[in-house]
Design an enzyme around this catalytic site. Structure first.
Site: not given
Ligand code: PLP
Length: 425
Positions: A176, A237, A279, A375
């Protein structure tokens, strides 16, 4: 493009953080908020309607991966799916091998070398790394696979990390932050060779291979059988679906079991084949299904964004000669089979400026980019990923990720370049 309150056009280049919901997806979801509001667990017609909608979504997500219907477990996020993959597997292992692995205290297990082993790369998403750290505290041995300057995992180290205690290898399909695409097929082959040599009678299906494919799904082949993965994590998303829906693909019917190899980490009413009680979020799951169905329409998208991204990089470099790229190179070749970078990702080192300063300047100029993952960006701590590529802290503190998406046009990028040119020094 959207406008802010002063009428300035905002240009969003943070599609790796999240994406807008496709209008067709919103249309598909809408009835499930109001008219079709049934609980999928209810036996009456409203309940049946809801469970049918979930099953249809499961079918569609499964189809996008070449997976069987029952192999898709819906979760609330990819973070949860990653937690389920790691914690759920270790709970099963604990049950299966209680006498072998878990009879000693956490610290002494490590000393005598009987703890189960999990292998992860050092540049995994926090939802893998923090979970791994937590498992480590309960006596699981975690081997962290280093990466090279481009972010590729060390396959030699992977080979030496496999032994009879290794129960899981978890390597993200695409980063990412720096966009590195890992050689998942090669990794699967290394694991398969290890199993063939060590367990000729197929007495175990460990180690399993898990891949976090959150950033990969819309651009790369995610067929679970050609990749050879046992588990795969997805998020709605990031691919123009709603927030609040993720999924874990879990292979069924391995050599040793016809059951899911996982134990649940959320117990309750037994939804999602007993693996994820609670649910179901029906509208979000319906949206996820719809977005998975639409993926096929975007086969040319990888090429389009890669060309735009390369164009942007070349122009940006002309504008700011000192900048450098983090991760694999960008130039798109006609045969893209050896490309190792996600087509929409550009991670740039801006010497002499901190990411924080830059992001504020960019934001004031209407440019929305980020430093590292969404994050981490909130706290603006220097990217651990850039450091793991072998760069000094200084570089990690001065790097910005631009990520392009379906709405991005060449005009947007020209406008961004113009605004960067006009930024105060
Ligand atoms: N894994 C990767 C490679 C991501 O880029 C992300 C989000 O940035 C996630 C996991 C976490 O995704 P989510 O926002 O659906 O928890």
């Amino acid at each position: 493009m959207t406008h802010d309150t002063l009428g300035m056009e905002r240009i969003y280049l943070d599609y790796a953080a999240t994406t807008p919901v496709d209008p067709r997806v919103l249309t598909a979801m809408r009835p499930y908020f109001s008219e079709k509001f049934g609980n999928p667990g209810s036996v009456h017609r409203a309940g049946q309607e809801a469970i049918a909608a979930i099953d249809e979504a499961r079918e569609k997500v499964g189809k996008a991966l070449g997976a069987k219907f029952r192999e898709i477990i819906f979760t609330a996020s990819a973070t949860e799916a990653n937690n389920l993959a790691l914690r759920g597997l270790l709970r099963t292992v604990r049950g299966q091998y209680a006498d072998k692995f878990w009879h000693k205290s956490a610290s002494s297990q490590r000393e005598v070398g009987v703890s189960p082993r999990v292998v992860v790369s050092v540049i995994e998403h926090e939802s893998i790394l923090e979970t791994a750290k937590d498992l480590e505290k309960s006596g699981v041995e975690i081997i962290y696979l280093p990466v090279d300057k481009k972010g590729l995992v060390d396959l030699g180290k992977l080979k030496t990390a496999l032994n009879e205690r290794t129960v899981l290898v978890s390597v993200m399909y695409a980063s990412n932050e720096v966009g590195t695409i890992q050689p998942i097929i090669e990794i699967a082959k290394i694991i398969a060779d290890f199993k063939k040599n060590h367990y000729p009678l197929l007495t175990t299906h460990y180690p399993l291979l898990h891949a976090d494919a959150v950033q990969a799904l819309q651009y790369l082949n995610c067929d679970v059988n050609s990749l050879g993965v046992d588990m795969m994590t997805l998020s709605s998303h990031k691919i123009y679906g709603p927030k609040g829906a993720g999924a874990l693909y879990v292979r069924r019917g391995g050599p040793a079991t016809n059951h899911h190899p996982l134990a649940t980490i959320i117990s309750g009413g037994g939804q999602e084949y007993g693996l994820r009680s609670g649910t179901e979020n029906v509208p979000a799951i319906v949206g996820f299904g719809k977005v998975a169905e639409l993926l096929g329409e975007y086969t040319q998208e990888a090429h389009r964004v890669a060309e735009l991204r390369d164009y942007f990089w070349v122009k940006l470099k002309k504008l700011k000669s000192k900048i450098e790229i983090n991760g694999p190179g960008v130039m798109l070749k006609k045969d893209s089979s050896d490309l190792r970078r996600l087509p929409n990702n550009l991670n740039v080192y801006f010497p002499g400026a901190t990411a924080e300063e830059l992001l504020i300047k960019f934001d004031m100029a209407g440019i929305e980019a980020s430093a590292g993952s969404a994050c981490a960006a909130r706290s603006l701590t220097p990217s651990y990923v850039i450091k793991e590529l072998g760069f000094p802290e200084k570089r990690a503190k001065s790097s910005i990720r631009f990520s392009l998406g379906r709405p991005t046009t060449r005009q947007d990028l020209d406008e961004v370049l113009q605004r960067i040119k006009n930024l105060p020094a």
